[in-house]
Scaffold this active site. Structure first.
Site, short mmCIF file in Angstrom:
data_model
loop_
_atom_site.label_atom_id
_atom_site.label_comp_id
_atom_site.label_asym_id
_atom_site.label_seq_id
_atom_site.Cartn_x
_atom_site.Cartn_y
_atom_site.Cartn_z
N HIS A 211 24.98 115.96 -20.67
CA HIS A 211 25.89 115.44 -19.65
C HIS A 211 27.27 115.12 -20.25
O HIS A 211 28.30 115.51 -19.71
CB HIS A 211 25.25 114.18 -19.05
CG HIS A 211 26.06 113.46 -18.02
ND1 HIS A 211 25.79 113.54 -16.67
CD2 HIS A 211 27.12 112.61 -18.14
CE1 HIS A 211 26.65 112.79 -16.01
NE2 HIS A 211 27.46 112.21 -16.88
N GLU A 212 27.26 114.39 -21.36
CA GLU A 212 28.53 113.97 -21.95
C GLU A 212 29.30 115.15 -22.55
O GLU A 212 30.53 115.20 -22.48
CB GLU A 212 28.30 112.89 -23.01
CG GLU A 212 27.63 111.62 -22.49
CD GLU A 212 28.34 110.98 -21.32
OE1 GLU A 212 29.55 111.24 -21.10
OE2 GLU A 212 27.69 110.20 -20.60
N HIS B 5 31.26 116.72 -19.85
CA HIS B 5 32.55 116.06 -19.65
C HIS B 5 33.57 116.51 -20.69
O HIS B 5 34.73 116.78 -20.38
CB HIS B 5 32.40 114.53 -19.75
CG HIS B 5 31.79 113.88 -18.56
ND1 HIS B 5 32.13 114.19 -17.26
CD2 HIS B 5 30.86 112.89 -18.47
CE1 HIS B 5 31.45 113.41 -16.43
NE2 HIS B 5 30.66 112.63 -17.15
#
Length: 331
Positions: A248-249, A252
């Site tokens: 997820h990170e 980003h």
């Protein structure tokens, strides 16, 4: 890569037994941070130096761990500014290099070097000293997730671990979001160029699972990804210990917004093939549909907030957006 096959079977089981997951997850159980610190004030995030800019992507958190407004949630104006900058830089590169600069490339043709910084309070597991095996497994998770091996669209990216850097420094532990100690840590430790992924592991403040920086015109020492150490595969962060906080990170870091960015209105997450979503999805609420636009909520997308066992995909649109950002900011 063998570990990921086990993760796939566990994900399938998690998706099939949603009702049980919802019952068991009605109150989030499991790992609780050993440390807790208040989130920094808005004023503290807007210091004078460039490295104090609010450049973080949305911070991922467990349900209920942040009771006020998400400290990093992007406003419509912030999204517009970021998208305008991206469009401007793409136009400049097209003029200089031609459209071929943004032509699609074969999956896994961009190898990203990864440097992992393990921040420790002391030499114990409780003090942050996780084994190397968890880090190797996290790299496997990233490679499987971004290759499409877990069931989503393949992206252009693969990940190669360059080094593991262990640092015992109680003043940096836990890692406090937006703090002077976070800035000091990154200024001291970050290595490589714009194309190097620096991952910082440790206990985190305020119940957060992780946070990351978006790419921008001028990438500085704050660039990187922060992840809860016990969210790595085999960690103690119940429901969030298959490694997808890292996925997820990194999404980003490669310029993806949350699937629920902008809610049901406007341009949302700037990706056309992720259905609009009014708010974060937790646990694994199959069939959730919070917006009137076509499509149910993308609860299986890596950029939502569901359990690791529930999320397994990027979309072709997200893969394209990440590659455009890579060619614009990091290549």
């Amino acid at each position: 890569m063998g570990l990921r096959h086990n993760l796939l079977s566990r994900r399938s089981a998690g998706i099939a037994s949603t009702s049980l997951a919802l019952l068991l997850g009605a109150v989030t159980a499991g790992y609780a941070p050993a440390h807790a610190a208040p989130l920094p004030s808005h004023a503290a995030e807007h210091g004078a130096s460039e490295e104090c800019e609010p450049v973080h992507a949305n911070a991922k958190a467990r349900p209920g761990s942040i009771t006020e407004h998400d400290p990093n949630h992007l406003t419509e104006a912030q999204v517009e500014a970021r998208e305008n900058e991206l469009a401007e830089l793409v136009e400049i590169q097209v003029r200089r290099q031609g459209a071929a600069a943004f032509a699609p490339v074969a999956p896994a043709s961009v190898a990203i070097p990864v440097v992992v910084h393990v921040i420790q309070e002391n030499s114990t597991r409780a003090g942050g000293n996780i084994p190397d095996s968890m880090i190797y497994s996290q790299i496997d998770v990233l490679n499987d997730s971004f290759s499409g091996a877990t069931g989503g669209a393949p992206t252009a990216f693969s990940f190669a671990l360059q080094s593991i850097n262990r640092v015992t420094n109680p003043s940096w532990y836990p890692i406090n979001y937006g703090s002077s100690s976070e800035r000091s840590m990154k200024r001291s430790l970050r290595t490589g160029g714009a194309d190097t992924l620096n991952i910082y592991l440790g206990d985190l403040s305020s119940g957060l699972l992780g946070w990351a920086t978006f790419p921008k015109r001028s990438i500085n020492k704050m660039d990187g990804v922060v992840v809860l150490n016990e969210s790595l595969p085999g960690g103690t962060a119940t429901n969030y210990n298959l490694g997808d906080t890292g996925t997820h990170e990194v999404g980003h870091w490669l310029n993806l917004y949350h699937t629920f960015q902008g809610g049901c209105s406007g341009s949302g997450d700037e990706v056309s093939d992720t259905p609009a979503e009014a708010s974060p999805a937790y646990q694994c609420p199959t069939g959730r549909d919070t917006c009137s636009a076509a499509g149910v909520d993308p609860i299986h997308n890596f950029m939502d907030y569901t359990y690791d066992s529930c999320m397994y995909e990027f979309t072709p649109g997200q893969a394209s957006r990440m590659l455009t950002a890579w060619n614009t900011y990091r290549a």
